[in-house]
Structures are given as C-alpha cells and as structure tokens.
Design a protein around this motif. Structure first.
Motif, PDB file in Angstrom:
ATOM      1  N   ILE A   1       7.728  22.479   2.238  1.00 48.73           N
ATOM      2  CA  ILE A   1       7.443  21.055   2.420  1.00 48.73           C
ATOM      3  C   ILE A   1       8.216  20.252   1.385  1.00 48.73           C
ATOM      4  CG2 ILE A   1       5.661  19.258   2.448  1.00 48.73           C
ATOM      5  CD1 ILE A   1       3.594  21.467   3.049  1.00 48.73           C
ATOM      6  N   GLY A   2       8.909  19.230   1.860  1.00 49.69           N
ATOM      7  CA  GLY A   2       9.554  18.265   0.984  1.00 49.69           C
ATOM      8  C   GLY A   2       8.781  16.961   1.054  1.00 49.69           C
ATOM      9  N   VAL A   3       8.580  16.315  -0.092  1.00 51.22           N
ATOM     10  CA  VAL A   3       7.760  15.105  -0.162  1.00 51.22           C
ATOM     11  C   VAL A   3       8.544  13.986  -0.828  1.00 51.22           C
ATOM     12  CG1 VAL A   3       5.597  14.118  -1.012  1.00 51.22           C
ATOM     13  CG2 VAL A   3       5.694  16.549  -0.434  1.00 51.22           C
ATOM     14  N   ALA A   4       8.422  12.797  -0.270  1.00 46.22           N
ATOM     15  CA  ALA A   4       8.946  11.581  -0.909  1.00 46.22           C
ATOM     16  C   ALA A   4       7.846  10.531  -0.852  1.00 46.22           C
ATOM     17  CB  ALA A   4      10.187  11.081  -0.181  1.00 46.22           C
ATOM     18  N   HIS A   5       7.761   9.722  -1.904  1.00 45.09           N
ATOM     19  CA  HIS A   5       6.728   8.692  -1.950  1.00 45.09           C
ATOM     20  C   HIS A   5       7.361   7.321  -2.034  1.00 45.09           C
ATOM     21  CE1 HIS A   5       2.926   6.755  -2.847  1.00 45.09           C
ATOM     22  NE2 HIS A   5       2.375   7.862  -2.385  1.00 45.09           N
ATOM     23  N   GLY A   6       6.757   6.356  -1.343  1.00 45.85           N
ATOM     24  CA  GLY A   6       7.327   5.023  -1.227  1.00 45.85           C
ATOM     25  C   GLY A   6       7.089   4.099  -2.387  1.00 45.85           C
ATOM     26  N   ASP A   7       6.534   4.571  -3.499  1.00 47.25           N
ATOM     27  CA  ASP A   7       6.292   3.656  -4.612  1.00 47.25           C
ATOM     28  C   ASP A   7       7.526   3.465  -5.496  1.00 47.25           C
ATOM     29  OD1 ASP A   7       6.315   6.083  -5.911  1.00 47.25           O
ATOM     30  OD2 ASP A   7       4.455   5.763  -7.009  1.00 47.25           O
ATOM     31  N   HIS A   8       8.586   4.151  -5.201  1.00 48.41           N
ATOM     32  CA  HIS A   8       9.822   4.004  -5.959  1.00 48.41           C
ATOM     33  C   HIS A   8      10.546   2.732  -5.523  1.00 48.41           C
ATOM     34  CE1 HIS A   8      13.765   4.915  -7.632  1.00 48.41           C
ATOM     35  NE2 HIS A   8      13.168   5.861  -8.348  1.00 48.41           N
ATOM     36  N   PRO A   9      11.095   1.957  -6.444  1.00 52.37           N
ATOM     37  CA  PRO A   9      11.754   0.689  -6.074  1.00 52.37           C
ATOM     38  C   PRO A   9      12.930   0.866  -5.119  1.00 52.37           C
ATOM     39  CG  PRO A   9      11.722   0.979  -8.485  1.00 52.37           C
ATOM     40  CD  PRO A   9      11.063   2.162  -7.885  1.00 52.37           C
ATOM     41  N   GLU A  10      13.559   2.055  -5.113  1.00 53.40           N
ATOM     42  CA  GLU A  10      14.694   2.283  -4.214  1.00 53.40           C
ATOM     43  C   GLU A  10      14.272   2.752  -2.826  1.00 53.40           C
ATOM     44  OE1 GLU A  10      17.886   4.531  -5.950  1.00 53.40           O
ATOM     45  OE2 GLU A  10      17.402   3.743  -7.924  1.00 53.40           O
ATOM     46  N   ALA A  11      12.979   2.920  -2.596  1.00 49.21           N
ATOM     47  CA  ALA A  11      12.481   3.322  -1.275  1.00 49.21           C
ATOM     48  C   ALA A  11      12.419   2.086  -0.381  1.00 49.21           C
ATOM     49  CB  ALA A  11      11.118   3.979  -1.398  1.00 49.21           C
ATOM     50  N   VAL A  12      13.579   1.584  -0.022  1.00 48.11           N
ATOM     51  CA  VAL A  12      13.658   0.325   0.730  1.00 48.11           C
ATOM     52  C   VAL A  12      13.736   0.529   2.230  1.00 48.11           C
ATOM     53  CG1 VAL A  12      14.654  -0.972  -1.177  1.00 48.11           C
ATOM     54  CG2 VAL A  12      16.163   0.226   0.433  1.00 48.11           C
TER      55      VAL A  12
ATOM     56  N   PHE B   1       0.842  -1.191   0.000  1.00 48.01           N
ATOM     57  CA  PHE B   1       0.000   0.000   0.000  1.00 48.01           C
ATOM     58  C   PHE B   1       0.880   1.244   0.000  1.00 48.01           C
ATOM     59  CE2 PHE B   1      -0.031  -1.247   4.560  1.00 48.01           C
ATOM     60  CZ  PHE B   1       0.443  -0.087   5.148  1.00 48.01           C
ATOM     61  N   PRO B   2       0.334   2.365  -0.464  1.00 49.15           N
ATOM     62  CA  PRO B   2       1.150   3.568  -0.614  1.00 49.15           C
ATOM     63  C   PRO B   2       1.554   4.161   0.733  1.00 49.15           C
ATOM     64  CG  PRO B   2      -1.132   4.037  -1.140  1.00 49.15           C
ATOM     65  CD  PRO B   2      -1.042   2.557  -0.907  1.00 49.15           C
ATOM     66  N   VAL B   3       2.687   4.839   0.724  1.00 48.31           N
ATOM     67  CA  VAL B   3       3.168   5.544   1.902  1.00 48.31           C
ATOM     68  C   VAL B   3       3.931   6.781   1.424  1.00 48.31           C
ATOM     69  CG1 VAL B   3       5.303   4.210   2.069  1.00 48.31           C
ATOM     70  CG2 VAL B   3       4.359   5.268   4.120  1.00 48.31           C
ATOM     71  N   CYS B   4       3.801   7.844   2.188  1.00 47.61           N
ATOM     72  CA  CYS B   4       4.379   9.130   1.811  1.00 47.61           C
ATOM     73  C   CYS B   4       5.099   9.719   3.027  1.00 47.61           C
ATOM     74  CB  CYS B   4       3.245  10.048   1.368  1.00 47.61           C
ATOM     75  SG  CYS B   4       3.744  11.675   0.873  1.00 47.61           S
ATOM     76  N   CYS B   5       6.207  10.389   2.798  1.00 51.88           N
ATOM     77  CA  CYS B   5       6.946  11.057   3.873  1.00 51.88           C
ATOM     78  C   CYS B   5       7.008  12.547   3.556  1.00 51.88           C
ATOM     79  CB  CYS B   5       8.349  10.467   3.970  1.00 51.88           C
ATOM     80  SG  CYS B   5       9.342  11.162   5.318  1.00 51.88           S
ATOM     81  N   LEU B   6       6.680  13.371   4.539  1.00 52.01           N
ATOM     82  CA  LEU B   6       6.751  14.823   4.397  1.00 52.01           C
ATOM     83  C   LEU B   6       7.733  15.382   5.411  1.00 52.01           C
ATOM     84  CD1 LEU B   6       3.973  14.292   2.981  1.00 52.01           C
ATOM     85  CD2 LEU B   6       3.213  16.440   3.971  1.00 52.01           C
ATOM     86  N   ALA B   7       8.519  16.350   4.980  1.00 57.70           N
ATOM     87  CA  ALA B   7       9.367  17.146   5.871  1.00 57.70           C
ATOM     88  C   ALA B   7       8.839  18.576   5.775  1.00 57.70           C
ATOM     89  CB  ALA B   7      10.828  17.072   5.455  1.00 57.70           C
ATOM     90  N   VAL B   8       8.441  19.158   6.907  1.00 52.60           N
ATOM     91  CA  VAL B   8       7.773  20.458   6.930  1.00 52.60           C
ATOM     92  C   VAL B   8       8.532  21.391   7.861  1.00 52.60           C
ATOM     93  CG1 VAL B   8       5.604  21.660   7.452  1.00 52.60           C
ATOM     94  CG2 VAL B   8       5.544  19.284   6.635  1.00 52.60           C
ATOM     95  N   ARG B   9       8.792  22.621   7.394  1.00 51.22           N
ATOM     96  CA  ARG B   9       9.433  23.612   8.266  1.00 51.22           C
ATOM     97  C   ARG B   9       8.856  24.990   7.956  1.00 51.22           C
ATOM     98  NH1 ARG B   9      15.316  22.917   9.130  1.00 51.22           N
ATOM     99  NH2 ARG B   9      15.447  22.875   6.875  1.00 51.22           N
ATOM    100  N   PRO B  10       8.573  25.754   9.004  1.00 50.81           N
ATOM    101  CA  PRO B  10       8.156  27.143   8.783  1.00 50.81           C
ATOM    102  C   PRO B  10       9.294  27.931   8.133  1.00 50.81           C
ATOM    103  CG  PRO B  10       7.663  26.458  11.024  1.00 50.81           C
ATOM    104  CD  PRO B  10       8.526  25.402  10.423  1.00 50.81           C
ATOM    105  N   ASP B  11       8.963  28.748   7.162  1.00 53.00           N
ATOM    106  CA  ASP B  11       9.961  29.598   6.525  1.00 53.00           C
ATOM    107  C   ASP B  11      10.418  30.683   7.493  1.00 53.00           C
ATOM    108  OD1 ASP B  11       9.745  28.197   4.077  1.00 53.00           O
ATOM    109  OD2 ASP B  11       7.975  29.386   3.538  1.00 53.00           O
ATOM    110  N   ARG B  12      11.673  31.008   7.443  1.00 51.10           N
ATOM    111  CA  ARG B  12      12.290  32.080   8.248  1.00 51.10           C
ATOM    112  C   ARG B  12      12.108  31.877   9.755  1.00 51.10           C
ATOM    113  NH1 ARG B  12       9.031  33.787   4.783  1.00 51.10           N
ATOM    114  NH2 ARG B  12       7.668  34.776   6.259  1.00 51.10           N
ATOM    115  N   ILE B  13      12.080  30.633  10.220  1.00 47.48           N
ATOM    116  CA  ILE B  13      11.849  30.371  11.646  1.00 47.48           C
ATOM    117  C   ILE B  13      12.976  30.935  12.511  1.00 47.48           C
ATOM    118  CG2 ILE B  13      12.828  28.030  11.633  1.00 47.48           C
ATOM    119  CD1 ILE B  13       9.678  29.090  13.548  1.00 47.48           C
TER     120      ILE B  13
END
Length: 185
Positions: free
Chosen positions: A145-156, A51-63
């Motif tokens: 926000i940076g996003v990565a998705h786990g459907d890539h074969p290298e997302a091991v 099943f799909p899985v997604c990773c987000l990295a979130v940071r306020p700008d100019r914190i």
C-alpha cells in the motif's frame, strides 16, 4: 475456492479497469471514469473546506505470479477479495475508488493523517488471513500500500496525490511487500 467470508470465485470478477464503488456495496454503479470524476470533486471539496483527504494505492503482492502459476481465475479471485476487504474495512460513505490494471486507487475523504496507519494495518492484516485453494496448492495473499495525504501544501491536484501514492506503492513493493509506505510530496 477461497477460505473465509468473501464470496466464491464464481462471483463477478474485477475487469482490468473497473469501478468498485457502489451505493449497495455489491455492484458497479459508476464507470471508472465517473468514479474518477467523483474523486476529483471530493478532493477539490476537501481543499476548499480544509478537511483531510487521503489517497491509497493498493496492489496484491506477486499478482503476476499468481496469474502465471494459478491462472486468471485465481488472479481475479485475489483482486475481488482485496476489494471486499477494502469495502469491509472502510465505511461506505468514506470510500471512492477504482481498479486500474492490478491495483486499486482509493480516495478517503475525512481521514486524518493520524488514522491512516491504523487503517492500512487493518487492511494488511485482513489480507494476510486470506487463503486461496488453487487446486494442487494453496497460496496466501499479502498487499503493498502506498499512501499520500492531502494536508501538504503541494497537494493541489488529485493527480499529484495519486502519483505520490503510487510512488509509495513502488517503494513498498520493492521492500518486499506486505507493508504500507507513506510517500512524501
């Protein structure tokens, strides 16, 4: 100090490294290490069952500037508001995450690749509506926000997805912020 529906500044603030996932949605149930372990289990389950899985990295700008010019209390209020936005935007059962330094690392199981753009736009829009009263001035908040998705074969491994999402976050920040970037493996 903040205008809108989020809790006041005096509410419990985010520590430098803290978990924000909880059963009730308003307290810390697990330590950041325990949340990280739960994220690893969920990631491996997604890999095992496809099943799909997604990773987000979130940071306020100019914190850093917010902390420098408006104080640590404003920094903490901004970070807590971002956590509140994430909690309101993402279904509780689909959210695992922790705060690390001034950023949030999120794992979203069952989120199809086609949907994370819509989700990121909702988070960005909610952040733009926040306004903080810092005594002599007010400031608005935007996010990267940076996003990565786990459907890539290298997302091991979860670490790989986190690293890729953090790469997307860096690109979003270097492009001026207030945007999301899907980073490729």
């Amino acid at each position: 100090m903040r205008r809108g529906s989020a809790p006041p500044v005096g509410s419990p603030s985010m520590t430098r490294d803290s978990a924000f996932t909880s059963a009730s949605g308003n307290g810390t149930l697990f330590s950041p290490e325990e949340v990280r372990g739960l994220m690893e289990v969920e990631f491996q389950r997604a890999r095992r069952y496809g099943f799909p899985v997604c990773c987000l990295a979130v940071r306020p700008d100019r914190i850093e500037e917010i902390a420098l010019f408006h104080g640590q209390e404003s920094r903490n209020a901004v970070l807590q508001a971002v956590v509140d936005i994430v909690r309101r935007t993402i279904r509780a059962g689909d959210l695992l995450g922790y705060a690390e330094q001034d950023r949030l690392i999120l794992l979203l199981p069952h989120l199809p690749k086609e949907s994370f753009g819509f989700l990121c736009e909702r988070i960005l829009k909610a952040a733009r509506s926040l306004e903080f009263d810092a005594g002599r001035s007010t400031h608005r908040t935007t996010l990267s926000i940076g996003v990565a998705h786990g459907d890539h074969p290298e997302a091991v491994a979860l670490e790989v997805m986190e690293r890729v999402a953090l790469g997307g976050l860096e690109v979003a920040e270097s492009a001026g912020g207030d945007r999301w970037i899907e980073s490729e493996l």
